[in-house]
Write an enzyme that holds these catalytic residues in place. Structure first.
Site, mmCIF file in Angstrom:
data_model
loop_
_atom_site.group_PDB
_atom_site.id
_atom_site.type_symbol
_atom_site.label_atom_id
_atom_site.label_comp_id
_atom_site.label_asym_id
_atom_site.label_seq_id
_atom_site.Cartn_x
_atom_site.Cartn_y
_atom_site.Cartn_z
ATOM 1 N N ASP A 50 0.814 -1.221 0.000
ATOM 2 C CA ASP A 50 0.000 0.000 0.000
ATOM 3 C C ASP A 50 0.845 1.267 0.000
ATOM 4 O OD1 ASP A 50 -2.190 -1.641 0.010
ATOM 5 O OD2 ASP A 50 -3.222 -0.570 1.615
ATOM 6 N N ASN A 93 -4.949 -2.142 -4.646
ATOM 7 C CA ASN A 93 -6.144 -2.277 -3.809
ATOM 8 C C ASN A 93 -5.968 -1.436 -2.541
ATOM 9 O OD1 ASN A 93 -8.688 -3.176 -3.128
ATOM 10 N ND2 ASN A 93 -8.009 -5.143 -2.319
ATOM 11 N N ASP A 317 -11.182 -2.564 11.887
ATOM 12 C CA ASP A 317 -10.117 -3.458 11.405
ATOM 13 C C ASP A 317 -9.680 -4.422 12.502
ATOM 14 O OD1 ASP A 317 -10.151 -2.381 8.888
ATOM 15 O OD2 ASP A 317 -8.475 -1.021 9.227
ATOM 16 N N GLU A 345 -11.329 -4.783 1.730
ATOM 17 C CA GLU A 345 -10.623 -5.516 0.679
ATOM 18 C C GLU A 345 -11.452 -6.672 0.128
ATOM 19 O OE1 GLU A 345 -7.316 -3.348 2.787
ATOM 20 O OE2 GLU A 345 -9.332 -4.043 3.198
ATOM 21 N N HIS A 390 -5.295 -9.111 3.441
ATOM 22 C CA HIS A 390 -4.206 -9.295 4.400
ATOM 23 C C HIS A 390 -4.711 -9.616 5.804
ATOM 24 C CE1 HIS A 390 -4.473 -4.811 5.663
ATOM 25 N NE2 HIS A 390 -5.467 -5.053 4.828
ATOM 26 N N ARG A 391 -5.792 -8.979 6.225
ATOM 27 C CA ARG A 391 -6.261 -9.183 7.593
ATOM 28 C C ARG A 391 -6.881 -10.567 7.784
ATOM 29 N NH1 ARG A 391 -4.706 -4.850 9.869
ATOM 30 N NH2 ARG A 391 -4.935 -2.810 8.889
ATOM 31 N N LYS A 416 0.470 -6.494 1.762
ATOM 32 C CA LYS A 416 -0.252 -5.228 1.693
ATOM 33 C C LYS A 416 0.128 -4.308 2.839
ATOM 34 C CE LYS A 416 -5.016 -3.441 1.568
ATOM 35 N NZ LYS A 416 -4.876 -2.588 0.374
#
Length: 648
Positions: A50, A93, A317, A345, A390-391, A416
């Site tokens: 990112d 993204n 998040d 995402e 990613h999370r 990311k």
């Protein structure tokens, strides 16, 4: 890149993690530095997909961005006017890049085209575009209305009425307008037409704008006033805080896997709202300790976390981590007010529900909530799909702490925001077998064979001191140069493979066994700064699927949380006889009496040294090999490992 990564069954998590820089802060700082007058140095910038997207985009519009060191960048501000007036920008993204940059470009008087990966073209941006169009900006959809890709054209901007916008989809839309409007130099007002979600992220934005000299007057969370005549000015040097969202995985690991796990880089003084994750974890029974720049988590006194029903709108998040932590709760759990998950995402509510079910949980999903009822035991061998999110990958790594193997598909999606995530996770969770013992007890041979049998990595810690002496001498360092040798030790390029020892790519297996290096190793091992430097180097060998480490302080100092601890010993006479036979077999002269005396003197020195004295830990298993051959000693250690649930 790996298509998948299988994490072994994990039982404990303990240790210290230095967090990477915050994505939210990194990309905000980069854009503000680009819009400001003057040169800004940003240190501890997150190195991820990112931030690379933002750096590349800024370079495309003519902003000078230069790497000036490890995780440090210099940005030459353009004073609000991007030098390049026509550019095509690929934004991947990266929501934290495309949204604020869209607003800034819309007020810059140029022609720009912004696009991204297919998922980016499914992520809404309509509320931001509507807000920009209210003031006359010319932003057009070149695909589906309400979504990227976008085309931006020059337009006259008018600010004769408040900008009205929704706040219940993404706080990034408000962040984008707040950061861009000072470029006009005129007073501006933004009014929210709905409840604003993710308010802590707006606080980050306002805090950083103030550091660059622009103040916003906030009337509650409904109205934001930007006074006229303000312009961004470089504050000079800035440091990026650690990523509070990333901290959630490690704090949760400490709460699930015993702990303590400490994260460094965020604490009481953090400007990030996601540090409040620690408060929510405390409600589940975890023990949380705060410092100014660190947070530490331990498991509850009871074995499981408490069931919960929480409104998590303020930490969307980090809330994902709680969804996986629910697998370890003592009853059904509910996460509410998380509608923003659906426009991230991936559709995170659906994705989370799908993957939690693979682990045996009963899951109910709604428009803005998810409820998780954990299974008594987790389903072993689940293959978790990550949806290029990613999370998802990082959250579900925690499931392995349920003592079951878990496969993470597409683990590289963590690039990311946290490219080294799985290495960092291994530093606190990969199982370690620590084998201590006196000199010539056979611990090196036994440890290497146990590592091979289990498929684990192997660390010969004693060789690290020999390697430090060798590398130091090759670098022209005196063996009493504590500071210089500590630097050598901290970056020692050592590798162990197939019974051979390498320094860089040079096979030094025999070179480190010379008398000169043996004497040198004893000297450098007595230097506290060298031992401190090698402590972190030794811990860095901890990798999945696991590590077998041998040395004289492995269980007591280096890996005090090791899953299995073994103190391998033998009588001094037996050890002297073994060494005598080894030397004779190599055609070297040997004297049995001298060898015995040397070992007895070394044992006494090791037991009495001020730094990491040799001793058997209270929780270590004693294996006396006086009457055992190597095969029997290996079998004894393997039995201990299997008793702790460690298998190949």
């Amino acid at each position: 890149m790996m298509e998948s990564l299988t994490l072994p069954p994990l039982r404990i998590a303990t240790g210290v993690i230095r967090l990477p820089g915050s994505k939210s802060i990194s990309n905000r700082m980069l854009l503000l530095a680009a819009l400001a007058r003057g040169r800004t140095e940003i240190r501890e910038l997150l190195d991820s997909d990112d931030t690379q997207v933002m750096l590349a985009a800024l370079a495309r519009v003519g902003v000078g961005v230069t790497a000036i060191g490890h995780k440090a960048w210099a940005v030459e501000g353009c004073g609000g006017a991007f030098p390049a007036r026509d550019a095509d920008l690929f934004m991947g993204n990266a929501g934290t890049a495309i949204r604020p940059l869209t607003a800034a470009l819309a007020l810059s008087g140029g022609h720009y085209r912004l696009s991204g990966v297919p998922r980016m073209h499914e992520r809404p941006i309509g509320d931001l575009v509507d807000g920009l169009r209210q003031i006359g900006a010319d932003v057009r959809y070149t695909g589906n209305p309400g979504f990227p890709p976008l085309a931006i054209h020059p337009a006259a901007v008018k600010l004769d009425a408040p900008i009205r916008m929704r706040g219940d989809v993404s706080s990034q839309f408000l962040t984008a307008l707040l950061m861009a409007l000072p470029l006009t130099g005129r007073p501006a007002v933004i009014e929210m037409t709905t409840e604003l979600i993710s308010k802590p992220y707006i606080e980050i934005t306002l805090n950083l704008m103030a550091r660059f000299g622009v103040d916003v007057v906030r009337e509650g969370w409904q109205r934001f006033n930007i006074p006229a005549g303000q312009a961004y000015r470089s504050p000079g040097v800035l440091h990026v805080e650690g990523d509070a969202s990333a901290a959630s995985y490690f704090l949760a690991a400490g709460a699930i896997g015993g702990g303590p796990v400490r994260v460094e880089g965020v604490g009481r003084g953090s400007i990030q709202g996601d540090v409040r994750f620690a408060d929510e974890l405390e409600k589940l029974g975890a023990t949380i300790t705060w410092g100014d720049t660190w947070i530490e988590a331990r498991a509850p006194a009871s074995s499981r976390l408490k069931a919960f029903d929480l409104d998590l709108n303020h930490i969307p998040d980090a809330a994902m981590t709680l969804a996986v932590a629910a697998l370890f709760a003592d009853g059904p759990c509910r996460l509410r007010n998380i509608a923003s998950w659906r426009v991230k995402e991936t559709d995170r509510i659906t994705a989370m529900a799908t993957e939690l079910r693979k682990l045996g949980a009963l899951v109910e999903e709604g428009d803005d909530h998810i409820a998780v009822s954990p299974a008594p035991t987790l389903t072993a061998g689940a293959a978790i799909d990550t949806y290029d999110d990613h999370r998802m990958a990082m959250c579900f790594s925690l499931a392995a702490l349920g003592g079951v193997p878990v496969t993470i598909n597409d683990p590289a999606c963590v690039n990311k925001t946290f490219p080294d995530y799985f290495d960092a996770f291994a530093e606190i969770a990969a199982p370690v077998i620590a084998i201590d013992g006196p000199s010539a007890s056979g611990k090196g041979t036994v440890a290497e064979r146990v590592a091979a049998a289990l498929g684990y990595h192997y660390l010969d810690s004693g060789s690290l001191y020999r390697l430090t002496a060798l590398a130091g001498l090759r670098a022209g360092k005196a063996l009493d140069d504590e500071a210089g040798l500590a630097v050598v030790a901290a970056s020692l390029p050592a590798r162990f493979s197939a019974g051979r020892i390498y320094l860089n790519e040079d096979d030094v297996t025999d070179a480190i066994r010379t008398e000169e290096i043996s004497v040198g190793a004893s000297k450098v091992a007595a230097l506290p700064a060298v031992r401190a430097a090698l402590l972190s180097r030794q811990r860095a060998y901890r990798r999945f699927p696991g590590l077998v480490a041998d040395g004289r302080d492995m269980a007591s100092v280096v890996f005090p949380g090791a899953v299995a601890k073994v103190f391998l010993t033998a009588s001094a006479a037996a050890r002297a006889e073994r060494r005598y036979k080894q030397l004779i077999a190599k055609g070297m002269p040997a004297n049995m009496h001298a060898l015995l005396q040397d070992l007895q003197e070394r044992d006494a020195r090791d037991a009495q040294r001020s730094v990491a004295p040799l001793r058997q830990c209270d929780d270590a298993d004693l294996v006396d090999t006086t009457e055992l051959d190597i095969e029997a000693a290996v079998s004894a250690v393997m039995a201990i490992a299997k008793r702790q649930g460690l298998r190949n």
